[in-house]
Design a protein around this motif. Structure first.
Motif, mmCIF file in Angstrom:
data_model
loop_
_atom_site.group_PDB
_atom_site.id
_atom_site.type_symbol
_atom_site.label_atom_id
_atom_site.label_comp_id
_atom_site.label_asym_id
_atom_site.label_seq_id
_atom_site.Cartn_x
_atom_site.Cartn_y
_atom_site.Cartn_z
ATOM 1 N N TYR A 63 27.333 21.770 -14.410
ATOM 2 C CA TYR A 63 28.245 22.024 -13.267
ATOM 3 C C TYR A 63 29.245 23.370 -13.573
ATOM 4 N N LEU A 64 29.625 23.088 -14.743
ATOM 5 C CA LEU A 64 30.753 24.414 -15.156
ATOM 6 C C LEU A 64 29.767 25.717 -15.454
ATOM 7 N N THR A 66 28.288 26.182 -18.508
ATOM 8 C CA THR A 66 28.298 26.609 -20.038
ATOM 9 C C THR A 66 26.982 26.102 -20.756
ATOM 10 N N ILE A 175 39.968 19.929 -13.823
ATOM 11 C CA ILE A 175 38.727 20.072 -13.412
ATOM 12 C C ILE A 175 38.215 20.341 -12.002
ATOM 13 N N LYS A 178 39.185 26.859 -10.068
ATOM 14 C CA LYS A 178 38.449 28.102 -10.287
ATOM 15 C C LYS A 178 39.460 29.417 -10.301
ATOM 16 N N ARG A 182 35.162 31.668 -11.953
ATOM 17 C CA ARG A 182 34.849 30.992 -13.000
ATOM 18 C C ARG A 182 35.645 29.607 -13.197
ATOM 19 N N PHE A 183 34.881 28.667 -13.404
ATOM 20 C CA PHE A 183 35.753 27.297 -13.606
ATOM 21 C C PHE A 183 36.392 27.306 -14.556
ATOM 22 N N THR A 186 36.232 27.274 -18.774
ATOM 23 C CA THR A 186 35.499 28.487 -19.015
ATOM 24 C C THR A 186 35.900 29.852 -19.158
#
Length: 396
Positions: A63-64, A66, A175, A178, A182-183, A186
């Motif tokens: 989801y992220l 990463t 959560i 952005k 980018r979330f 991160t």
């Protein structure tokens, strides 16, 4: 001058007690979460032991975007692991913003380092790059940023000032947010999340630590399981004493269901904020969470900052809302004001320097933001706020 808030009389108080109390925070749970947990309770044993944890970690990392995610008991443990993995310790200073929950700074002390408290920006309520620059010393070894109430700091400026120092992003409250493309979580070297029962995505208790740095991920995997590596797991051998920081399968199963619904949860948070925004748009001297270009704010907690002219301290506001059966929370008090940190030499300087954090905390509260709020309940909260802020003409 603003009139002090009206206090309900005896009859009004009796009527208010009969009303349903409006909660300040809470989750949105459906049959999906119940089904996922029931399946894990039946199946996550023997050859499938811990399966939901691994799936939750993989899905969360996907989801992220990463490379690595590790599910842990809470965000405090995620922060602790991040600091251990960065080898922070005695003699080191770690800069942290004043406006955050104590759990952001407590792990700094767990590793023996010294917390240095920086001021916040008046617009973002997050770490001020200018204050960060003032706090840097030759002993500074890391910077912690906090995405307060779903907003985020000016990370480009923070990175520029940090000049290569590792950044730990406390994304406990953001959560799904952005900054650009980018979330949240991160934006630094390592990110941490909370899944407490008050958070947008919950597992009841729980957290996650994420990173793209392989050196940190390998260290975190060992440190969260009593010093064992996955290869050593079967043989119960450990090379160092570490910690037991692993999430349970039932929590992870609940989190997987919540993650599958994350867009729905985020949409409801934005809807709640927009209900408040619409109703309070024309009320003078009330500032809500700010929108800004390039930021997707998750509005975890709708926050009201009152103009100083109201002369209404945060605690008094909370008392008045309480009389109307409405739960609120204070804007988080400055860390350097907490008795828990009184023994640190960095406190006295912080209290003099960090005027914005002290000012905003004194006149701000979090309004009810629970995911199950209805529009009618938001109407009621706004009506109470307007009653509290009713102006009066100055006597001549």
């Amino acid at each position: 001058m603003i009139e002090p808030a009206s206090v309900p009389d005896v009859e009004e108080r009796a009527a208010l007690r009969e009303q349903d109390r409006i909660p300040v925070a809470g989750p949105w749970v459906t049959d999906l979460e119940v089904r996922y947990v029931a399946e894990a309770a039946a199946n996550d044993w023997y050859t499938h032991a811990g399966e939901s944890v691994g799936l939750f970690e993989t899905e969360f990392a996907d989801y992220l975007g990463t490379d690595f995610a590790a599910a842990v008991p809470h965000c405090t443990s995620a922060l602790h692991l991040a600091m251990l993995a960065l080898d922070l310790g005695p003699g080191d200073e770690v800069i942290v913003p004043e406006s955050t929950w104590v759990a952001t700074a407590a792990p700094i002390t767990y590793v023996g380092a010294t917390p240095v408290f920086a001021d916040i920006d008046a617009g973002t309520w997050c770490l001020s790059p200018d204050s960060l620059a003032e706090c840097l010393t030759r002993r500074t070894r890391a910077v912690v940023t906090v995405d307060l109430y779903g907003g985020m700091p000016d990370m480009e400026a923070v990175r520029s000032v940090a000049d290569g120092l590792p950044i730990i992003e406390d994304a406990a409250q953001s959560i799904g947010g952005k900054l650009g493309d980018r979330f949240a979580g991160t934006l630094g070297d390592v990110g941490t999340f909370s899944f407490h029962g008050t958070k947008t995505l919950t597992t009841g208790e729980g957290g996650m630590v994420v990173t793209d740095r392989s050196d940190l991920s390998e260290r975190i995997l060992r440190l969260r399981d009593h010093g064992r590596t996955p290869a050593d797991h079967r043989f119960f051998t450990t090379e160092e004493l570490a910690f037991k920081y692993k999430m349970s399968s039932l929590q992870a199963a609940f989190g997987r269901a919540q993650l599958a619904r994350i867009d729905e949860l985020l949409d409801k948070k934005r809807q709640i904020f927009e209900w408040y925004e619409e109703r309070l748009a024309d009320v003078p001297g009330v500032q809500l969470n700010r929108r800004r270009d390039g930021l997707t704010n998750t509005f975890w907690m709708v926050t009201a900052v009152l103009d100083p002219a109201y002369r209404l301290p945060a605690r008094r506001m909370m008392e008045l809302f309480d009389l109307h059966s409405v739960d609120t929370r204070p804007f988080l008090p400055p860390l350097s004001s907490l008795p828990a940190f009184a023994g640190y030499d960095t406190v006295a300087t912080a209290a003099r320097r960090n005027k914005t954090a002290y000012d905003i905390a004194a006149r701000s509260i979090n309004l009810p933001s629970a995911l199950m709020l209805t529009e009618a309940q938001v109407d009621r909260v706004c009506d109470v706020l307007l009653t509290i802020l009713r102006p009066r003409k100055e006597t001549s």
